[in-house]
Design an enzyme around this catalytic site. Structure first.
Site, PDB file in Angstrom:
ATOM      1  N   HIS A   1       0.832  -1.220   0.000  1.00  7.50           N
ATOM      2  CA  HIS A   1       0.000   0.000   0.000  1.00  7.50           C
ATOM      3  C   HIS A   1       0.860   1.261   0.000  1.00  7.50           C
ATOM      4  CE1 HIS A   1      -3.289  -2.729   1.219  1.00  7.50           C
ATOM      5  NE2 HIS A   1      -2.380  -3.249   2.022  1.00  7.50           N
TER       6      HIS A   1
ATOM      7  N   SER B   1      15.214  20.486 -17.660  1.00 10.98           N
ATOM      8  CA  SER B   1      14.046  21.287 -17.999  1.00 10.98           C
ATOM      9  C   SER B   1      14.521  22.534 -18.716  1.00 10.98           C
ATOM     10  CB  SER B   1      13.305  21.662 -16.716  1.00 10.98           C
ATOM     11  OG  SER B   1      12.544  22.836 -16.928  1.00 10.98           O
TER      12      SER B   1
ATOM     13  N   LYS C   1      16.319  20.849 -12.483  1.00  6.73           N
ATOM     14  CA  LYS C   1      15.655  19.571 -12.752  1.00  6.73           C
ATOM     15  C   LYS C   1      16.541  18.541 -13.454  1.00  6.73           C
ATOM     16  CE  LYS C   1      11.762  18.772 -12.267  1.00  6.73           C
ATOM     17  NZ  LYS C   1      10.520  19.220 -12.877  1.00  6.73           N
TER      18      LYS C   1
ATOM     19  N   GLU D   1       9.801   7.253 -17.687  1.00  6.58           N
ATOM     20  CA  GLU D   1       8.471   7.838 -17.901  1.00  6.58           C
ATOM     21  C   GLU D   1       7.934   7.490 -19.294  1.00  6.58           C
ATOM     22  OE1 GLU D   1       8.093  12.052 -16.824  1.00  6.58           O
ATOM     23  OE2 GLU D   1       9.738  11.736 -15.429  1.00  6.58           O
TER      24      GLU D   1
END
Ligand code: ARG
Length: 465
Positions: free
Chosen positions: A163, A284, A290, A297
């Site tokens: 969980h 970025s 970043k 992804e």
């Protein structure tokens, strides 16, 4: 009338009384995607021609001419010099036309006892078989890379989650081996699918077979197929193997996507369990700080298109009457894209595995935060004679006290612990450590470093054999 007819549609000749419109030509043509099958098409044609010759249907001279012409065509295609024509609709007619240009009548005889229906079914099976072999090899490379990572971190403690909450301590090596298992099943599934791919449709001709005395077993043997398809109608119309392949691909991508999701989470600065080598990340354009895990992804994202191809193919085949229908031409693009996506993703993941750097301190700190050894304390009490449910309750009270006090179970003194059960003795502290916890799960499939090493040896033996 004949003069007028001869100006007609290039491929279909006398049967048609007006040419196909440009729009229809473009709509029905497949050459701009199925030219990818060219070398398989040539391979299939050569096997067919060899059989025709062996059966006395094609002369030795014609067979030699076909071989010569096909060699030149293969060379032209390889050199990017082959001229693909929309007017010739698909890969099969383009190659046959060029063959006839090169060798004359022998080229026109190649199609004896064959149809594009059994021809294309054969081509795709050859294509999928080659793709399965590539994917099998790439899965082996990825599994080997993950196994190396597991070995480096057979003792590295991290929190295991259920969980998304800290559950019990595990080792990072054990976690990596979970993916090694998944990709192992993918390899099994691909190998199993290959058995049903590897059957020969050629000889079914358009749908009913042919009147020529062909030898299908001979063609099957030449092309390395295990058997022939046993019903001509099924042979030309079956695409189960493509669906099965995409289903195996979809499952594989699901595994990739789960792993990708974990990598993304672990690389988040809030978690900081791992870093991924710069070459797999991007920055970025606006936020200079970043470093984004683009590769995982994208892999997670690309999983969607493979699922889509599976559903696309299932829907394509649903409701098609026997035997071949033009619908089937739509099997190729989803299939090609599935292969490209799976192959590229596996290749990059295998490479990326070697570029993952683990941060053991961050993992350890997280494991220490979540009462990860609570189950160990309960097990300890059970071993001292307390029924498991009572032990569970006693530990729950201890955890509650720790939450209130803002400390970990291992921070409590013996006296404080004994308030929850007088069965607790000095030896409890050994089970409250993270190392003690993982080492105690010492059975096949458990997270103990000893078992992780045994599992690594098992996987390596498998990969070697
Ligand atoms: N381009 C077709 C395909 O991809 C080849 C088979 C065509 N057969 C036919 N009868 N139109 O399926």
């Amino acid at each position: 009338m004949t003069a007028q007819l001869s100006k007609k549609s290039e491929a279909w000749s006398a049967r048609f009384s007006e040419p196909v419109s440009d729009l229809v030509k473009r709509y029905t043509a497949s050459v701009f995607f199925d030219k990818r099958l060219a070398l398989f098409d040539i391979q299939g044609s050569l096997a067919h021609a060899e059989m025709l010759h062996a059966q006395g249907i094609l002369s030795a001279a014609d067979y030699a001419e076909i071989e010569r012409g096909m060699a030149q065509i293969a060379q032209e295609i390889g050199a990017g010099q082959f001229e693909w024509l929309l007017d010739l609709e698909d890969v099969h007619l383009n190659i046959e036309k060029r063959l006839t240009e090169l060798v004359g009548d022998a080229g026109k005889r190649l199609h004896t006892g064959r149809s594009r229906n059994d021809q294309v079914a054969t081509d795709i099976r050859l294509y999928v078989r080659a793709a399965i072999d590539d994917i099998g090899a790439l899965l082996g490379t990825l599994r080997a890379a993950l196994t190396d990572l597991a070995e480096q971190h057979a003792d590295t403690i991290m929190p295991g989650f259920t969980h998304m909450q800290v559950a019990q301590p595990i080792t990072f090596g054990h976690h990596m081996l979970a993916y090694v298992e998944m990709f192992g099943r993918d390899a099994e599934r691909m190998a199993d699918c290959r058995k049903r791919v590897n059957r020969l449709p050629l000889g079914a001709a358009a749908l009913a077979g042919t009147t020529f005395p062909i030898d299908r077993a001979r063609v099957a043997k030449t092309l390395g197929f295990d058997d022939v398809c046993h019903n001509s109608l099924d042979a030309v119309s079956d695409r189960d193997f493509a669906i099965e392949f995409c289903a195996a691909g979809a499952l594989l991508m699901m595994h990739v996507s789960r792993m990708a999701e974990e990598l993304v989470i672990w690389m988040s600065p809030r978690v900081g369990f791992i870093d991924i080598a710069d070459r797999f990340c991007t920055g970025s354009s606006i936020m200079p700080q970043k470093k984004n895990p683009d590769v995982p992804e994208l892999a997670r994202g690309k999983t969607g298109r493979v699922y889509g191809h599976l559903i696309g193919l299932l829907t394509l085949m649903k409701g098609q009457p026997l035997a071949y229908n033009k619908d089937n031409q739509e099997d190729k693009e989803p299939l090609f894209d599935t292969v490209d996506t799976v192959v590229d993703t596996l290749r990059i993941f295998a490479d990326m595995a070697g570029g993952i750097s683990v941060k053991p301190e961050a993992m350890r700190a997280a494991a220490l935060q979540g009462y990860a050894t609570a189950t160990d304390l309960a097990d300890y009490l059970v071993k001292k004679g307390l029924p498991f449910r009572d032990a569970h309750e006693a530990v729950a009270r201890a955890v509650r006290a720790c939450v209130d006090a803002g400390c970990d179970l291992a921070d409590l003194s013996l006296q404080q612990l004994r308030a929850f059960s007088d069965l607790i003795g000095e030896d409890v502290f050994a089970v409250l450590t993270l190392e003690g916890s993982v080492a105690a799960r010492d059975h096949v499939g458990g997270t103990a470093p000893r078992q992780v090493r045994a599992a690594i040896a098992r996987v390596r033996a498998q990969l070697a054999g």
